[in-house]
Design an enzyme around this catalytic site. Structure first.
Site, mmCIF file in Angstrom:
data_model
loop_
_atom_site.group_PDB
_atom_site.id
_atom_site.type_symbol
_atom_site.label_atom_id
_atom_site.label_comp_id
_atom_site.label_asym_id
_atom_site.label_seq_id
_atom_site.Cartn_x
_atom_site.Cartn_y
_atom_site.Cartn_z
ATOM 1 N N ASP A 1 68.105 68.570 129.855
ATOM 2 C CA ASP A 1 68.372 66.920 130.199
ATOM 3 C C ASP A 1 69.674 67.034 128.737
ATOM 4 O O ASP A 1 68.854 66.758 128.052
ATOM 5 C CB ASP A 1 68.135 65.869 130.618
ATOM 6 C CG ASP A 1 69.250 64.734 130.712
ATOM 7 O OD1 ASP A 1 70.458 64.943 130.766
ATOM 8 O OD2 ASP A 1 68.700 64.070 131.674
ATOM 9 N N ASP B 1 76.234 65.547 130.260
ATOM 10 C CA ASP B 1 75.300 64.967 131.610
ATOM 11 C C ASP B 1 74.497 67.026 132.237
ATOM 12 O O ASP B 1 74.980 66.527 133.592
ATOM 13 C CB ASP B 1 74.962 63.814 131.510
ATOM 14 C CG ASP B 1 73.549 63.427 132.064
ATOM 15 O OD1 ASP B 1 72.582 63.849 131.839
ATOM 16 O OD2 ASP B 1 73.114 62.252 132.600
#
Length: 386
Positions: A261, A58
C-alpha cells in the site's frame, strides 16, 4: 469480493478513445512542507479549462476524488479547489445507471441514489472520508495528455488528515480506479523517493515500459481468508536480518493478508512475526543506547553520541523466492542524528478485527515497483530513484 464475470461487460461505459497510448510519467514527491503532509503526491489537471490538483496516490483505494465547489464541508487546501460548475466538460452521473445501479454493477465503491444523481462515499483507515457526486469530466495527467470522460468523485463533504492536498488518487483494481480507466494495459509503476524536503525524484507511471526485465515478479495473492475487494495482496514468505533468515513458520504469514500500500506509512506484521523481527533487530543493535519509544513503536535508539552507526540489513522474501531488500533508512523512522525507532508495527490477530498487515511506503522507498494487473503479479527492483 471481486467483480463477477456477469458484470464485467458493463465496462463499455468507458470509451476506448479515452485510454492512454504508451507510457505516461508523472513526477512524484513527498515531504513538501507547504502541503503539511508526508505522503506521496502527484499533480494532475481536471476539467475544461483544467484546474491543477495535487493528490495523494494510494494503491490501497480505488477512486480518484478531489474537493469540489460548491461543498458542505471540506478540509483546508493549499491550491484552488476544483469548481465543477466552471468546467465545460463536467457532468454528474445520473441514477440509476451501470455506474450507480440499484444492485451490484460496475464498481465495488459504495454508491447510492439521491434525487436522480449518483453519490459516492469512501472512508479510509486513517478516518479520512469523502462524500459527494459521482461525475464525469476530463482528466489531464500531463500537459500533453488528456483523457476524456473520466469518472471522478466530486468531494462535497470531506475530512481527515490529508494535510493541504486536494484529495486522493486511487490505484486499486476496481474498474473505477485510475489504472482501470486510463491504462492501456492496466500496468502502472512507481518509485517513492526518500522523504526529504521538496523531494521530487520519484515517479508514478502508467503503461508497460518496453523493457521491465529488471523487475522480479511475485504473484498477487487472491486466496483471502475473508472478502477484501480490489486490493494488492502479496504472500510474504520470510524475513532476513543481517544475512540470517528468521525462524518464522509459513503459517504465521498466511494467517492474514499482507497488503502492499503506497498510502500506508508503516509496515506491519501479525504479532508473532513482529516479535521475532523485533528480537533480531534488538540483538543487532545492542551496542547502541535504547530510549523510550511510543505506544506503537517500542524499539528506539538514541544515536547522537555515536560517530558511526551500523544498521542491520533487512530483506523481505515474497512468493517465487523473490528477495526485496529494505535499505537501512527505510526500516527505521526518525532523525538519524538523535532518535530512531523501528518503523514496523504489530497487528493483534486476536482483536476481533480482520488480520491485515501492510507493506508500507517507508519500506518501499527507492524501490521500483511494477503492478502488472493483466498478469496478476507485482515486480520489484532496487535503485528506482533516490
Amino acid at each position: 469480493m471481486l467483480l463477477s464475470e456477469s458484470v464485467k461487460p458493463q465496462l463499455q461505459v468507458f470509451k476506448p478513445e479515452s485510454r492512454l497510448n504508451g507510457v505516461v510519467d508523472l513526477p512524484a514527491g513527498s515531504g513538501i512542507p507547504e502541503f503539511e503532509i508526508r505522503e506521496y503526491m502527484v499533480t494532475v489537471g481536471l476539467g475544461t479549462p483544467k484546474t491543477d490538483v495535487s493528490l495523494i496516490f494510494d494503491s490501497g483505494s480505488n477512486i480518484l476524488w478531489t474537493q469540489c465547489e460548491p461543498f458542505s464541508h471540506c478540509h483546508k487546501q493549499l491550491e484552488p479547489k476544483f469548481n465543477s460548475s466552471a468546467s465545460k466538460t463536467y457532468r454528474n452521473v445520473s441514477c440509476p445507471s451501470p455506474l450507480c445501479p440499484e444492485s451490484q454493477g460496475v464498481t465495488n465503491i459504495p454508491t447510492s441514489c439521491s434525487n436522480n444523481s449518483c453519490m459516492h462515499s469512501t472512508t479510509y483507515g486513517d478516518k479520512t472520508y469523502t462524500r459527494g457526486n459521482l461525475a464525469i469530466d476530463k482528466l489531464t495527467p500531463t500537459p500533453s495528455v488528456a483523457v476524456n470522460d473520466y469518472v471522478i468523485g466530486s468531494g462535497r463533504n470531506n475530512g481527515g488528515p490529508n494535510g493541504l492536498t486536494a484529495g486522493i488518487m486511487g490505484l486499486g483494481r476496481d474498474p473505477l480506479s485510475v489504472v482501470s480507466q486510463i491504462g492501456p494495459d492496466k500496468y502502472f509503476s512507481y518509485c517513492l523517493p526518500k522523504i526529504t524536503s521538496c523531494s521530487s525524484s520519484g515517479h508514478l507511471s502508467f503503461g508497460k515500459p518496453k523493457d521491465y526485465s529488471i523487475l522480479k515478479f511475485t504473484p498477487l495473492w487472491t486466496n483471502y481468508p475473508f472478502a477484501v475487494p480490489n486490493i494488492y495482496a502479496i504472500n510474504i514468505t520470510g524475513i532476513k536480518v543481517a544475512e540470517n533468515m528468521l525462524p518464522i513458520p509459513d503459517s504465521a504469514f498466511r494467517s492474514g493478508v499482507n497488503l502492499i500500500d503506497s498510502g500506508a506509512t508503516f509496515t506491519s506484521f501479525l504479532t508473532l512475526v513482529y516479535t521475532v523481527l523485533r528480537t533480531a533487530i534488538r540483538r543487532e543493535m545492542q551496542e547502541y543506547r535504547p530510549t523510550t519509544g511510543t505506544s506503537d513503536m517500542d524499539t528506539c535508539y538514541h544515536l547522537s553520541k555515536y560517530n558511526t552507526v551500523k544498521i542491520p540489513k533487512v530483506s523481505f522474501f515474497v512468493e517465487g523466492d523473490v528477495e526485496v531488500p529494505i535499505a537501512p533508512f527505510r526500516i527505521f523512522a526518525g532523525d538519524t542524528t538523535s532518535q530512531i525507532c523501528l518503523a514496523v508495527l504489530s497487528v493483534n490477530s486476536s482483536s476481533g478485527e480482520d488480520p491485515v498487515s501492510f507493506f508500507g511506503n517507508l519500506a518501499q522507498q527507492t524501490l521500483e515497483i511494477g503492478y502488472d494487473n493483466q498478469n496478476d503479479r507485482i515486480g520489484f527492483a532496487t535503485g528506482g530513484c533516490s
